[in-house]
Design an enzyme around this catalytic site. Sequence first.
Site, PDB file in Angstrom:
ATOM      1  N   GLU A   1       1.068  -0.952   0.114  1.00  0.00           N
ATOM      2  CA  GLU A   1       0.203   0.299   0.773  1.00  0.00           C
ATOM      3  C   GLU A   1       0.641   1.243   0.461  1.00  0.00           C
ATOM      4  O   GLU A   1       0.521   2.224  -0.876  1.00  0.00           O
ATOM      5  CB  GLU A   1      -1.454  -0.080   1.425  1.00  0.00           C
ATOM      6  CG  GLU A   1      -1.558   1.640   1.446  1.00  0.00           C
ATOM      7  CD  GLU A   1      -2.538   1.103   2.563  1.00  0.00           C
ATOM      8  OE1 GLU A   1      -2.676  -0.044   3.523  1.00  0.00           O
ATOM      9  OE2 GLU A   1      -3.276   2.281   2.631  1.00  0.00           O
ATOM     10  N   ARG A   2       1.714   0.974   1.514  1.00  0.00           N
ATOM     11  CA  ARG A   2       2.260   2.263   1.255  1.00  0.00           C
ATOM     12  C   ARG A   2       3.637   2.806  -0.187  1.00  0.00           C
ATOM     13  O   ARG A   2       3.619   3.629  -0.949  1.00  0.00           O
ATOM     14  CB  ARG A   2       3.478   2.419   2.423  1.00  0.00           C
ATOM     15  CG  ARG A   2       3.234   2.468   3.449  1.00  0.00           C
ATOM     16  CD  ARG A   2       3.587   2.033   4.796  1.00  0.00           C
ATOM     17  NE  ARG A   2       2.576   2.136   5.430  1.00  0.00           N
ATOM     18  CZ  ARG A   2       2.148   1.566   7.002  1.00  0.00           C
ATOM     19  NH1 ARG A   2       3.841   0.504   7.793  1.00  0.00           N
ATOM     20  NH2 ARG A   2       2.011   1.581   7.786  1.00  0.00           N
TER      21      ARG A   2
END
Length: 380
Positions: free
Chosen positions: A243-244
């Site tokens: 996600e990051r």
Amino acid sequence: MVTFTEEHTAFRKSVRAFVEREIDPYVDAWERDGRMPTHELFGKLGALGWLGLEYDEAYGGQGADHRFAVVLAEEIGRCDAAGVGMAIAVQTDMATPSLHRFGSEDLKARYLAPAIRGEMVAAIAVTEPDAGSDVAGLRTRATRDGDDWVIDGAKLYITNGVQADWLCLLARTSDEGGARGMSQIVVPTDTPGLRVSRKLDKLGNRCSDTAELAFDGVRVPVANTIGTIGRGFQQQMAQFQNERMVACYGRVGACERALDRTRDYLKQRRAFGGTLMDNQYLAYQLAELYARVDLCRHYNYACAEAYERGEDTSRFATIAKLAIGRLCEDVARTCLQYHGGIGYMEETWTARFLRDMRITSIGGGADEVMLRVIATMHGM
Ligand SMILES: Cc1cc2nc3c(=O)[nH]c(=O)nc-3n(C[C@H](O)[C@H](O)[C@H](O)COP(=O)(O)OP(=O)(O)OC[C@H]3O[C@@H](n4cnc5c(N)ncnc54)[C@H](O)[C@@H]3O)c2cc1C
């Protein structure tokens, strides 16, 4: 320096053309409506194979290398409303990596393959009213009853949550407490007892729908558990890295486009007998931001290369998330400022951009949580 081949470059052109043709002309209406036609858009992306670039061909993925995902995120990041990129990233890199890594063949056939085809919309349901940064504090409970889980609780700020067909849910499945005894479970959203309790109204990313979800005796098979029962927290921490990373790739594209647009504006806006760009102070401020974008881009590429080598990217992803969150705020504030009054108007892209970029320092782990991780890495 990460190597992009001719295929990556051609892919970049295709994505840019898609954004200009299929997304940008419509986002003003989607932003006004507070929702985008997610199934329709995902159907188009799925038909192109872009929702499963790195996933196994067995499930309809492309089996492509990670650099294609970098290119996709950077180019989608350039689009006129960041909410679109957020909805897509939830599908490709936030709600499905665990399922691809750890899911049973049956779960992958029923939920991953349709998500890759763009027929089903996925959401990631971790945050709760009383547990956001502190994921180990979540309380939504899945209680075993024979071959079923019975789920009770609530989830908050769930992107795609209004339109999703299934959730990658993180719930507590034992009494161990803290980070222990959680599991990731696929929950179809048409299961009785699950409802959207609120569609949330947001500062930015307005075309991406965000939901509060209520679970009241929601019954799903234990076979819907992704991976190992009790290892959900650890699996989710790994999924957070994807996600990051993808959020950071996208923001570099967004910031670069914003700076280009501001540069072009300053070159044509006249004041004090010349263009605004004649003012070296403004040029140097933009130059500094371009330099920071470049640093972040290459830091992202180092992260992408480490990921391709199969290394742990948590340090890269954490530092990039912190640095790029701050960069986004500086770019958004500067671009609006240098447009003057017109920059404050809704008719100019800068107002939406300022609102959209603000989430970068909060979602997927706030800046302070990134600092906490970095401090721990350095023995503090
Ligand atoms: C638009 C949007 C979309 C989102 N989408 C999703 C989604 O799809 N799925 C999902 O599960 N979640 C989602 N989230 C939730 C998001 O990940 C959380 O909001 C975020 O992790 C922060 O949690 P919180 O809001 O509970 O803030 P809190 O945990 O209450 O923290 C509030 C603030 O306190 C500070 N803080 C927190 N911890 C520390 C610390 N240890 N040290 C110092 N300061 C600290 C930070 O400044 C933080 O912003 C979304 C949020 C937003 C706004």
